[in-house]
Design an enzyme around this catalytic site. Sequence first.
Site, PDB file in Angstrom:
ATOM      1  N   TYR A   1      13.739  -0.334   2.633  1.00 40.49           N
ATOM      2  CA  TYR A   1      15.118   0.126   2.840  1.00 40.49           C
ATOM      3  C   TYR A   1      15.213   1.630   3.144  1.00 40.49           C
ATOM      4  O   TYR A   1      16.318   2.159   3.266  1.00 40.49           O
ATOM      5  CB  TYR A   1      15.961  -0.191   1.593  1.00 40.49           C
ATOM      6  CG  TYR A   1      16.085  -1.679   1.287  1.00 40.49           C
ATOM      7  CD1 TYR A   1      16.944  -2.491   2.033  1.00 40.49           C
ATOM      8  CD2 TYR A   1      15.352  -2.269   0.256  1.00 40.49           C
ATOM      9  CE1 TYR A   1      17.065  -3.850   1.758  1.00 40.49           C
ATOM     10  CE2 TYR A   1      15.470  -3.628  -0.034  1.00 40.49           C
ATOM     11  CZ  TYR A   1      16.335  -4.405   0.724  1.00 40.49           C
ATOM     12  OH  TYR A   1      16.461  -5.750   0.449  1.00 40.49           O
TER      13      TYR A   1
ATOM     14  N   PRO B   1       0.811  -1.228   0.000  1.00 42.18           N
ATOM     15  CA  PRO B   1       0.000   0.000   0.000  1.00 42.18           C
ATOM     16  C   PRO B   1       0.847   1.282   0.000  1.00 42.18           C
ATOM     17  O   PRO B   1       0.378   2.328  -0.476  1.00 42.18           O
ATOM     18  CB  PRO B   1      -0.823  -0.109   1.293  1.00 42.18           C
ATOM     19  CG  PRO B   1      -0.133  -1.125   2.138  1.00 42.18           C
ATOM     20  CD  PRO B   1       0.624  -2.041   1.221  1.00 42.18           C
TER      21      PRO B   1
ATOM     22  N   ASP C   1       8.147  -2.622 -10.161  1.00 37.53           N
ATOM     23  CA  ASP C   1       9.151  -3.389  -9.439  1.00 37.53           C
ATOM     24  C   ASP C   1      10.321  -2.465  -9.115  1.00 37.53           C
ATOM     25  O   ASP C   1      10.720  -1.650  -9.950  1.00 37.53           O
ATOM     26  CB  ASP C   1       9.626  -4.589 -10.279  1.00 37.53           C
ATOM     27  CG  ASP C   1      10.299  -5.640  -9.400  1.00 37.53           C
ATOM     28  OD1 ASP C   1       9.731  -6.002  -8.358  1.00 37.53           O
ATOM     29  OD2 ASP C   1      11.402  -6.096  -9.746  1.00 37.53           O
TER      30      ASP C   1
HETATM   31  P1  ITT Z   1       4.992  -5.716  -4.852  1.00 37.95           P
HETATM   32  O1  ITT Z   1       3.836  -6.533  -4.400  1.00 37.95           O
HETATM   33  O2  ITT Z   1       4.597  -4.496  -5.643  1.00 37.95           O
HETATM   34  O3  ITT Z   1       6.097  -6.502  -5.531  1.00 37.95           O
HETATM   35  P2  ITT Z   1       7.034  -5.264  -2.802  1.00 37.95           P
HETATM   36  O4  ITT Z   1       7.035  -4.454  -1.542  1.00 37.95           O
HETATM   37  O5  ITT Z   1       7.417  -6.713  -2.722  1.00 37.95           O
HETATM   38  O6  ITT Z   1       5.602  -5.084  -3.485  1.00 37.95           O
HETATM   39  P3  ITT Z   1       9.238  -4.766  -4.688  1.00 37.95           P
HETATM   40  O7  ITT Z   1       9.385  -6.213  -5.014  1.00 37.95           O
HETATM   41  O8  ITT Z   1       9.198  -3.795  -5.812  1.00 37.95           O
HETATM   42  O9  ITT Z   1       7.912  -4.499  -3.837  1.00 37.95           O
HETATM   43  O10 ITT Z   1      10.316  -4.259  -3.658  1.00 37.95           O
HETATM   44  C1  ITT Z   1      11.532  -4.900  -3.437  1.00 37.95           C
HETATM   45  C2  ITT Z   1      11.996  -4.606  -2.036  1.00 37.95           C
HETATM   46  O11 ITT Z   1      12.477  -3.282  -1.989  1.00 37.95           O
HETATM   47  C3  ITT Z   1      10.924  -4.749  -0.946  1.00 37.95           C
HETATM   48  O12 ITT Z   1      11.524  -5.312   0.192  1.00 37.95           O
HETATM   49  C4  ITT Z   1      10.524  -3.321  -0.664  1.00 37.95           C
HETATM   50  O13 ITT Z   1      10.179  -3.145   0.707  1.00 37.95           O
HETATM   51  C5  ITT Z   1      11.786  -2.543  -0.998  1.00 37.95           C
HETATM   52  N1  ITT Z   1      11.420  -1.257  -1.585  1.00 37.95           N
HETATM   53  C6  ITT Z   1      10.685  -1.042  -2.696  1.00 37.95           C
HETATM   54  N2  ITT Z   1      10.515   0.272  -2.907  1.00 37.95           N
HETATM   55  C7  ITT Z   1      11.168   0.898  -1.900  1.00 37.95           C
HETATM   56  C8  ITT Z   1      11.338   2.237  -1.534  1.00 37.95           C
HETATM   57  O14 ITT Z   1      10.778   3.226  -2.220  1.00 37.95           O
HETATM   58  N3  ITT Z   1      12.037   2.523  -0.444  1.00 37.95           N
HETATM   59  C9  ITT Z   1      12.605   1.541   0.306  1.00 37.95           C
HETATM   60  N4  ITT Z   1      12.472   0.237   0.048  1.00 37.95           N
HETATM   61  C10 ITT Z   1      11.760  -0.085  -1.047  1.00 37.95           C
END
Ligand code: ITT
Length: 194
Positions: free
Chosen positions: A147, A13, A68
């Site tokens: 992160y 979210p 992603d």
């Molecule tokens: P989806 O269902 O959209 O895949 P997700 O949270 O698993 O959601 P991602 O695979 O794109 O999303 O994210 C990879 C990792 O990087 C995941 O552990 C996120 O918490 C982290 N991440 C993604 N965007 C971030 C941001 O803007 N700042 C910090 N961490 C981020």
Amino acid sequence: MNKKKIKFATSNPHKVKEANFIGEKYGIEFIQIHIEYPEIRHEDVEVVAKKGVEYVFSKIKEAVIVEDTGLYIEALNGFPGAYSAFVFRKIGNSGILKLLSGVPKNERRAFFKSSVAFSDGKIVKTFNGVLQGRIAEEERGCEGFGYDPIFIPLGYEKTLAEIPALKAEISHRAQAFRNFCEWFSKAVLSAQQS
Ligand code: ITT
């Protein structure tokens, strides 16, 4: 103004909130849908997002986006990259800090790359954003997610988790969604209106 609604397949979210901060300026609202898609093994999040959106479109047969994100740490040869979600679940921010323990400030460079992929069955298109920065020495801040507490954007001293309003404007995700919204409002919305 009637907002144009677009489905956004994600489990996160926070991503939807950040996307809507940008979408708002273009009259576009992103609506979260919960459809899991296989994240293929590839180093580039753009390829992962593109395959993901093709899968989700094949299930719902409606215009949809997925996004992603990867964190690429230079001292770790780009790790965790497209495996960022897996690595975050397994070792978290404290694990990343341990991997970088003893690495000096000027060698802690890293970047986030975000890729938004859109499909309406006819067009499949991706939109990217990159945020350069470095990995902090310790976790700081309690806003944001993932992160954010260990990432300091280039030109700043605070982590993203300490400066959420700035993150909303400059982040990898803000850039990728801005690129998407620019294209979508020109290519798709104006074609529908004419
Ligand atoms: P989806 O269902 O959209 O895949 P997700 O949270 O698993 O959601 P991602 O695979 O794109 O999303 O994210 C990879 C990792 O990087 C995941 O552990 C996120 O918490 C982290 N991440 C993604 N965007 C971030 C941001 O803007 N700042 C910090 N961490 C981020």
